[in-house]
Design an enzyme around this catalytic site. Sequence first.
Site, PDB file in Angstrom:
ATOM      1  N   GLU A   1      -3.685  -4.614  -4.244  1.00 47.57           N
ATOM      2  CA  GLU A   1      -3.772  -4.911  -2.816  1.00 47.57           C
ATOM      3  C   GLU A   1      -3.495  -6.389  -2.579  1.00 47.57           C
ATOM      4  O   GLU A   1      -3.716  -7.223  -3.465  1.00 47.57           O
ATOM      5  CB  GLU A   1      -5.182  -4.624  -2.293  1.00 47.57           C
ATOM      6  CG  GLU A   1      -5.576  -3.165  -2.262  1.00 47.57           C
ATOM      7  CD  GLU A   1      -6.955  -2.972  -1.660  1.00 47.57           C
ATOM      8  OE1 GLU A   1      -7.040  -2.326  -0.606  1.00 47.57           O
ATOM      9  OE2 GLU A   1      -7.950  -3.455  -2.246  1.00 47.57           O
TER      10      GLU A   1
ATOM     11  N   GLY B   1      -6.330  -8.218   2.117  1.00 51.59           N
ATOM     12  CA  GLY B   1      -6.597  -6.839   2.529  1.00 51.59           C
ATOM     13  C   GLY B   1      -7.192  -6.027   1.400  1.00 51.59           C
ATOM     14  O   GLY B   1      -6.577  -5.068   0.914  1.00 51.59           O
TER      15      GLY B   1
ATOM     16  N   SER C   1       7.274   0.230  -4.238  1.00 47.45           N
ATOM     17  CA  SER C   1       7.099   1.244  -3.199  1.00 47.45           C
ATOM     18  C   SER C   1       8.147   1.220  -2.100  1.00 47.45           C
ATOM     19  O   SER C   1       8.389   2.239  -1.450  1.00 47.45           O
ATOM     20  CB  SER C   1       5.704   1.139  -2.584  1.00 47.45           C
ATOM     21  OG  SER C   1       5.480  -0.154  -2.053  1.00 47.45           O
TER      22      SER C   1
END
Length: 321
Positions: free
Chosen positions: A205, A209, A304
């Site tokens: 992360e 966050g 991602s």
Amino acid sequence: MTAPVTIDDIRDAAARLAGVAHRTPVVRSRTLNDLVGAEVLIKCENLQRVGAFKFRGAYNAASRLSPEQLAKGIAAYSSGNHAQAVALAARELGSSAVILIPEDTPQSKKDATAGYGAEIVTYDRYTGDRVAIGEALAAERGLALIPPYEHPHVIAGQGTAALELLEDTGSLDTLIVPVGGGGLIAGSSTAAKAVQPGIRVVGVEPAAGDDTKRSLEAGERVSIPVPRTIADGQAASVPGELTFSINRKLVDDIALVTDDAVRDAMRFAFERLKLVIEPSGATGLAALLSGAVPASGRVGVIISGGNVSPERFAELITTRV
């Protein structure tokens, strides 16, 4: 109690996605291996349709809707990549899409979503509740709502990325996965632990966050203020209920990376791997390069996404705060 998502669900999703989603390549780099002291195998979901892994889950969920529901249309809420994924999935299936997007989402992501034929509705992510707004919008128009991660078919679709990586590379010691709402790592950890029970799964992360890290440490979901980070796709304030129920059982650790570490990873990927990666997509690589995740043996990393405009990309890789 039956798990909400199983390896059979992920394999079924893989069958649905065959010939529709790309089987993205795995990239290797001797320079990277030497830098981190491990054999690194990078799953390039930045080269997936819509430029991110999100197409996997969106299509798997949308393809299961009835002809009647497809005729009415699909709704979604998203910071950008899920928006594009649902828009494209709807188009592929002959349906339509209405997407709720934060006002400050990068314009390139808004434009791409509209380019797939979706209607866009915006809201303020710092004051509005996207779930409540999205559910009301779907109910008002009679649309099927496909959330970005709180859905077993979405999670199963995302898990196909890790399943492919393990099929293409063989045994891994560690799998590193970016974490936002938790859908990608929930699906990935389900697939990885089923195929290779001894594998270590580490989520990453942005430091600003760290809601999933705090939640796993507390043993319950912890909410934080909406984080301000360049990793806009990971700007979650609380883990999903469904995703957290999976991740608390299967994820071994969560690492944190700074925005500067993410910039360094984006620059390295561009210069040495010839890959364009968006900030959220680069956090796994950033964790390796910064030492946030100590590497040894064979390490898989899921990149991602790669949806970032040329102007924003150039700004990010040439600026270090």
